[in-house]
Write an enzyme that holds these catalytic residues in place. Structure first.
Site, PDB file in Angstrom:
ATOM      1  N   LYS A 133     -16.877   4.500   8.185  1.00 56.17           N
ATOM      2  CA  LYS A 133     -16.908   5.998   7.830  1.00 56.17           C
ATOM      3  C   LYS A 133     -18.087   6.281   6.964  1.00 56.17           C
ATOM      4  CE  LYS A 133     -13.524   4.325   4.320  1.00 56.17           C
ATOM      5  NZ  LYS A 133     -14.332   4.370   3.136  1.00 56.17           N
ATOM      6  N   ARG A 176      -6.673   8.598  -0.451  1.00 61.53           N
ATOM      7  CA  ARG A 176      -6.623   7.019  -0.032  1.00 61.53           C
ATOM      8  C   ARG A 176      -4.912   6.896  -0.015  1.00 61.53           C
ATOM      9  NH1 ARG A 176     -11.693   4.729  -0.043  1.00 61.53           N
ATOM     10  NH2 ARG A 176     -11.557   2.606  -0.364  1.00 61.53           N
ATOM     11  N   ARG A 186     -22.214  -5.762  -1.098  1.00 60.57           N
ATOM     12  CA  ARG A 186     -21.370  -5.178  -1.875  1.00 60.57           C
ATOM     13  C   ARG A 186     -20.457  -6.462  -2.775  1.00 60.57           C
ATOM     14  NH1 ARG A 186     -18.519   0.301   0.366  1.00 60.57           N
ATOM     15  NH2 ARG A 186     -16.860  -0.681  -0.654  1.00 60.57           N
ATOM     16  N   ARG A 214      -8.337  -5.396   0.744  1.00 62.57           N
ATOM     17  CA  ARG A 214      -8.561  -4.158   1.028  1.00 62.57           C
ATOM     18  C   ARG A 214      -8.024  -3.694   2.583  1.00 62.57           C
ATOM     19  NH1 ARG A 214     -14.592  -4.710   1.117  1.00 62.57           N
ATOM     20  NH2 ARG A 214     -14.825  -2.286   1.419  1.00 62.57           N
TER      21      ARG A 214
HETATM   22  P1  AMP Z   1     -15.186   2.596  -0.505  1.00 62.50           P
HETATM   23  O1  AMP Z   1     -16.635   2.520  -0.840  1.00 62.50           O
HETATM   24  O2  AMP Z   1     -14.617   3.757  -0.021  1.00 62.50           O
HETATM   25  O3  AMP Z   1     -14.563   1.531   0.238  1.00 62.50           O
HETATM   26  O4  AMP Z   1     -14.463   2.352  -2.005  1.00 62.50           O
HETATM   27  C1  AMP Z   1     -14.816   1.330  -2.757  1.00 62.50           C
HETATM   28  C2  AMP Z   1     -13.705   0.928  -3.770  1.00 62.50           C
HETATM   29  O5  AMP Z   1     -13.669   2.092  -4.894  1.00 62.50           O
HETATM   30  C3  AMP Z   1     -12.188   0.887  -3.330  1.00 62.50           C
HETATM   31  O6  AMP Z   1     -11.916  -0.361  -3.002  1.00 62.50           O
HETATM   32  C4  AMP Z   1     -11.487   1.437  -4.859  1.00 62.50           C
HETATM   33  O7  AMP Z   1     -11.455   0.429  -5.599  1.00 62.50           O
HETATM   34  C5  AMP Z   1     -12.298   2.485  -5.348  1.00 62.50           C
HETATM   35  N1  AMP Z   1     -11.994   3.714  -4.447  1.00 62.50           N
HETATM   36  C6  AMP Z   1     -12.884   4.668  -3.637  1.00 62.50           C
HETATM   37  N2  AMP Z   1     -11.933   5.681  -3.394  1.00 62.50           N
HETATM   38  C7  AMP Z   1     -10.987   5.709  -4.099  1.00 62.50           C
HETATM   39  C8  AMP Z   1      -9.686   6.434  -4.048  1.00 62.50           C
HETATM   40  N3  AMP Z   1      -9.803   7.533  -3.390  1.00 62.50           N
HETATM   41  N4  AMP Z   1      -8.796   6.151  -4.659  1.00 62.50           N
HETATM   42  C9  AMP Z   1      -8.600   4.858  -5.366  1.00 62.50           C
HETATM   43  N5  AMP Z   1      -9.683   3.996  -5.279  1.00 62.50           N
HETATM   44  C10 AMP Z   1     -10.776   4.415  -4.616  1.00 62.50           C
END
Ligand code: AMP
Length: 208
Positions: free
Chosen positions: A13, A85, A152, A163
């Site tokens: 994404k 989310r 990461r 996750r």
């Molecule tokens: P991502 O890069 O979208 O995979 O986000 C990395 C991490 O940021 C996630 O595993 C959460 O810890 C936090 N995070 C990002 N977006 C959200 C969201 N909408 N709600 C809660 N935590 C979030």
């Protein structure tokens, strides 16, 4: 154009959001990037949310909603990547948009099986210089990107599997949420990067 894009980690994404943003001019708003920037800045908020991020848990709703909200009114064309989310966040987004007198044009669900996701995530690297996301095998960095290329903290196998669990439990039900509102579009994320971009653009009527 105001759309949200969601899918299990590794469905691409972030990569697709970057490409679509470049092609359409819509602003790419990634809550994951906002979270990582906050952690990097070493602020009190950053310290508070670091453990959630590193474990692969969701940051509490009220924190992430406050982080995302200011961006919604900034431009009239955006692509929200990683938010909402869960259903509480989807409702908070609907409320915030209603307050602003605007609506959502589409919700893109990227679909891929788990084995493809784990493979993609373990090869993922982000350029410290440009912020671009690459894959060591499928999308290696070009020579002009000086890097360095980092993995990461939450791309370890343990955090990846956690996750995915969090995704199926909390985020996948959003498919029904947006389907009931007739704005859901599902896209097969196992295809090549350019094909997926074309499919998404076609689905949201931005294929020119
Ligand atoms: P991502 O890069 O979208 O995979 O986000 C990395 C991490 O940021 C996630 O595993 C959460 O810890 C936090 N995070 C990002 N977006 C959200 C969201 N909408 N709600 C809660 N935590 C979030």
């Amino acid at each position: 154009m105001r759309v949200v894009i969601f899918g299990p980690q590794g469905a691409g994404k972030g990569t697709q959001a970057q490409r679509i943003s470049k092609k359409t001019g819509a602003k790419h708003i990634s809550t994951g990037d906002l979270v990582r920037a906050e952690i990097k800045s070493d602020s009190d908020l950053g310290k508070k949310i670091q453990d959630y991020n590193d474990r692969g848990d969701l940051v509490p709703d009220e924190i992430i909603i406050e982080m995302a909200k200011p961006y919604l009114a900034e431009t009239d064309a955006w692509l929200l990547d990683g938010f909402p989310r869960n259903e509480a966040q989807a409702k908070a987004l609907d409320d915030a948009l209603e307050e602003l007198g605007i609506g959502l044009d589409g919700a893109i669900a990227m679909e891929a099986p788990d084995d493809a996701l784990v493979k993609r995530l373990s090869g993922r690297r982000t350029s410290e210089a440009t912020g671009r996301i690459y894959h060591v095998e499928h999308d290696p960095p070009p020579e002009e990107d000086p890097g360095p290329f980092n993995q990461r903290k939450d791309d370890t196998e343990e955090a990846i599997l956690h996750r995915l669990e969090v995704y199926y439990k909390h985020t996948e039900p959003l498919k029904d949420y947006y389907d009931e509102r007739s704005i859901l579009v599902s896209v097969d994320a196992t295809k090549g990067i350019p094909e997926v971009t074309e499919d998404v653009l076609r689905a949201i009527g931005e294929d020119g």
